[in-house]
Design a protein around this motif. Structure first.
Motif, mmCIF file in Angstrom:
data_model
loop_
_atom_site.group_PDB
_atom_site.id
_atom_site.type_symbol
_atom_site.label_atom_id
_atom_site.label_comp_id
_atom_site.label_asym_id
_atom_site.label_seq_id
_atom_site.Cartn_x
_atom_site.Cartn_y
_atom_site.Cartn_z
ATOM 1 N N LEU A 137 99.829 -68.504 81.733
ATOM 2 C CA LEU A 137 99.925 -67.582 82.942
ATOM 3 C C LEU A 137 99.380 -66.386 82.915
ATOM 4 O O LEU A 137 99.181 -65.474 83.847
ATOM 5 C CB LEU A 137 101.560 -67.818 83.675
ATOM 6 N N MET A 138 100.075 -65.743 81.779
ATOM 7 C CA MET A 138 99.745 -64.194 81.580
ATOM 8 C C MET A 138 98.252 -64.013 81.446
ATOM 9 O O MET A 138 97.603 -63.034 82.008
ATOM 10 C CB MET A 138 100.393 -63.750 80.288
ATOM 11 N N VAL A 139 97.451 -64.933 80.790
ATOM 12 C CA VAL A 139 96.082 -64.678 80.585
ATOM 13 C C VAL A 139 95.553 -65.081 82.150
ATOM 14 O O VAL A 139 94.795 -64.146 82.449
ATOM 15 C CB VAL A 139 95.516 -65.944 79.656
ATOM 16 N N ILE A 168 91.162 -80.863 72.108
ATOM 17 C CA ILE A 168 91.699 -81.241 73.452
ATOM 18 C C ILE A 168 92.640 -80.369 73.815
ATOM 19 O O ILE A 168 92.740 -80.188 75.126
ATOM 20 C CB ILE A 168 91.839 -82.780 73.217
ATOM 21 N N GLY A 169 93.563 -80.073 73.099
ATOM 22 C CA GLY A 169 94.512 -79.101 73.711
ATOM 23 C C GLY A 169 94.071 -77.925 74.059
ATOM 24 O O GLY A 169 94.414 -77.199 75.024
ATOM 25 N N ALA A 170 93.121 -77.255 73.176
ATOM 26 C CA ALA A 170 92.372 -76.120 73.677
ATOM 27 C C ALA A 170 91.653 -76.214 75.094
ATOM 28 O O ALA A 170 91.601 -75.020 75.696
ATOM 29 C CB ALA A 170 91.554 -75.662 72.584
ATOM 30 N N LEU A 171 90.675 -77.287 75.278
ATOM 31 C CA LEU A 171 90.290 -77.776 76.432
ATOM 32 C C LEU A 171 91.282 -77.662 77.828
ATOM 33 O O LEU A 171 90.927 -76.928 78.811
ATOM 34 C CB LEU A 171 89.257 -78.980 76.252
ATOM 35 N N PHE A 172 92.263 -78.309 77.484
ATOM 36 C CA PHE A 172 93.224 -78.187 78.423
ATOM 37 C C PHE A 172 93.821 -76.788 79.011
ATOM 38 O O PHE A 172 93.995 -76.457 80.143
ATOM 39 C CB PHE A 172 94.291 -79.395 78.019
ATOM 40 N N GLN A 173 94.141 -76.135 77.767
ATOM 41 C CA GLN A 173 94.459 -74.577 78.033
ATOM 42 C C GLN A 173 93.464 -73.957 78.846
ATOM 43 O O GLN A 173 93.845 -73.320 79.653
ATOM 44 C CB GLN A 173 94.925 -74.175 76.987
ATOM 45 N N MET A 174 92.326 -74.123 78.356
ATOM 46 C CA MET A 174 91.149 -73.286 79.081
ATOM 47 C C MET A 174 91.090 -73.751 80.521
ATOM 48 O O MET A 174 90.882 -72.981 81.439
ATOM 49 C CB MET A 174 89.894 -73.824 78.284
ATOM 50 N N LEU A 175 91.115 -75.302 80.824
ATOM 51 C CA LEU A 175 91.285 -75.567 82.287
ATOM 52 C C LEU A 175 92.208 -74.943 83.109
ATOM 53 O O LEU A 175 92.300 -74.689 84.409
ATOM 54 C CB LEU A 175 91.271 -77.104 82.328
ATOM 55 N N GLY A 176 93.691 -74.925 82.413
ATOM 56 C CA GLY A 176 94.723 -74.529 83.162
ATOM 57 C C GLY A 176 94.542 -72.893 83.340
ATOM 58 O O GLY A 176 94.802 -72.653 84.378
ATOM 59 N N VAL A 177 94.146 -72.199 82.546
ATOM 60 C CA VAL A 177 93.733 -70.661 82.670
ATOM 61 C C VAL A 177 92.711 -70.811 83.837
ATOM 62 O O VAL A 177 92.896 -69.714 84.643
ATOM 63 C CB VAL A 177 92.996 -70.240 81.293
ATOM 64 N N LEU A 178 91.820 -71.516 84.027
ATOM 65 C CA LEU A 178 90.621 -71.404 84.822
ATOM 66 C C LEU A 178 91.524 -71.767 86.082
ATOM 67 O O LEU A 178 91.229 -71.149 87.452
ATOM 68 C CB LEU A 178 89.387 -72.235 84.685
ATOM 69 N N LEU A 179 92.382 -72.805 86.294
ATOM 70 C CA LEU A 179 92.822 -73.124 87.634
ATOM 71 C C LEU A 179 93.769 -72.279 88.060
ATOM 72 O O LEU A 179 93.954 -71.731 89.341
ATOM 73 C CB LEU A 179 93.686 -74.518 87.231
ATOM 74 N N GLY A 206 103.582 -71.931 75.688
ATOM 75 C CA GLY A 206 102.166 -72.069 75.981
ATOM 76 C C GLY A 206 101.854 -71.976 77.546
ATOM 77 O O GLY A 206 100.907 -71.488 77.633
ATOM 78 N N LEU A 207 102.867 -72.321 78.180
ATOM 79 C CA LEU A 207 102.715 -72.009 79.720
ATOM 80 C C LEU A 207 102.609 -70.877 80.104
ATOM 81 O O LEU A 207 102.010 -70.059 80.833
ATOM 82 C CB LEU A 207 103.733 -72.971 80.558
#
Length: 395
Positions: free
Chosen positions: A67-69, A182-193, A62-63
């Motif tokens: 990072l790739m996206v 919630i998992g998708a939301l956290f992944q989206m926030l990680g992608v933006l960060l 997942g990480l």
């Protein structure tokens, strides 16, 4: 007795009785080479290391996807950030400006389509009795039946009970759906960060990566990085420009034909037709045709003809001019890349397929030398040499 115990000096001593004495001479026991235990140890360590590496990759998949996206999104927005930085804006502030602009565009797109959906559903519910009566009249006239509106109402009641059962089962799994959301939301926030960090600190991150390599390889890494940024950003921006042209053209056509929600439908056509390869053209054109078909079939036919005509104009006139300075990707290549990306990484792979393919195509154009194809020409015919005339003999 002493004479009997003495043996002739020419005779060999008997072989000792044991494991070696029982084997034939060709099966003599040999010692293993000294390197064999060490090789077996290294092989076992390598296998254990591969197993551990695959286990770790499975845990951090997942990480790595995030990072790739994030990296390719940073490639897409870095030209805009570089343009702002060249005009005196700090990279952090410039990245924030680009993020705010993209957020406004996405929110406006979702809001517009949401308003379109609400309007169409409201109109469908309001005009449902008329639609049902028209459908009953068409069925009776076409198939010689004797249906009534009550029959269709009973069928609709049965269907609504079935749908209600599905909705009740779906509501029972609300905890699992909430966890996935919630998992998708956290992944989206990680992608933006990560995208913000990669774009804002692009030069520093590039310098850090190149500092781990010898000077000869640094040049190739920097060139590959520049190609990735140029081609990915250029492809995205060319698609955005084509989407803007398509949205404007379809908005004018829908307004002339007096189709409701013209702006939302034109925005849908522009975005979907450009950012979903090959299939997106049909998905984008189906919605305005269906909306117009509810009001007037003749209007729907005119919209279909306009969509087909504009697609030809875009393919042969507009797209070659816009993508001449960025990257022109064949629709078949783009469609195959999306299928391959979806097979490898699912929806994420489908999202990354276009920028990755654009980058690889840019690498091929930069590192692979191409030659002009010459037509086959017949080999030149040799001219026969003229034989010298024999000189007359002296008399």
């Amino acid at each position: 007795m002493a004479a009997d115990d003495e043996k002739p000096s020419g005779t060999a001593a008997p072989a000792p009785v044991g494991a070696a004495g029982l084997l034939p001479p060709s099966w003599s026991v040999r010692q293993p080479p000294r390197w064999l235990p060490r090789a077996l140890l290294y092989t076992a360590l390598a296998i254990a290391g591969l197993i551990a590496a695959f286990w770790v990759l499975g845990k951090v998949q997942g990480l790595l996807t995030v990072l790739m996206v994030s990296l390719f999104l940073a490639f897409a927005i870095e030209p805009a950030v570089n343009w702002l930085a060249a005009r005196g804006v700090r990279r952090g502030a410039g990245t924030g400006v680009v993020f705010v602009g993209l957020l406004v565009v996405v929110v406006a797109f979702v809001w517009t389509l949401g308003a379109l959906l609400v309007n169409q559903v409201t109109m469908l519910v309001t005009n449902a009795p008329d639609y049902i009566q028209d459908l009953v009249d068409w069925i009776n006239a076409t198939f010689n039946q004797d249906l009534s509106g009550d029959d269709l109402t009973n069928y609709a009641t049965e269907w609504s009970s079935t749908i209600e059962g599905y909705l009740v089962g779906l509501a029972g799994n609300v905890w699992g759906i909430g966890t996935v959301a919630i998992g998708a939301l956290f992944q989206m926030l990680g992608v933006l960060l990560f995208t913000f960090y990669f774009a804002a600190d692009g030069p520093r991150f590039r310098t850090w990566v190149c500092s781990l390599l010898p000077p000869r390889q640094q040049k190739h890494v920097l060139r590959a990085w520049d190609i990735a940024v140029e081609k990915t950003g250029g492809y995205i921006y060319s698609r955005a420009l084509l989407a803007l042209c398509s949205a404007i053209a379809h908005y004018v056509a829908l307004r002339v034909l007096d189709v409701p929600s013209a702006f939302a439908l034109a925005l849908w056509v522009g975005v979907v037709s450009q950012f979903i390869p090959t299939v997106g053209t049909y998905l984008a054109g189906a919605l305005p045709v269906l909306v117009a078909l509810v009001h007037d079939p003749i209007t729907a036919l005119w919209i279909l003809l306009f969509i087909v005509a504009y697609q030809q104009f875009e393919n042969y006139v507009l797209q070659p001019r816009i993508t001449a300075t960025t990257l022109d990707m064949h629709p078949a290549v783009a469609f195959g890349a999306v299928i391959a990306g979806a097979a490898l990484l699912g929806p994420t792979g489908a999202l990354l397929a276009i920028p990755v393919t654009a980058t690889l195509q840019g690498f091929a154009g930069a590192y692979i030398r191409r030659y002009e194809v010459t037509e086959d020409t017949p080999p030149p015919t040799r001219k026969k040499r003229k034989q010298p005339k024999p000189e007359p003999a002296d008399e």
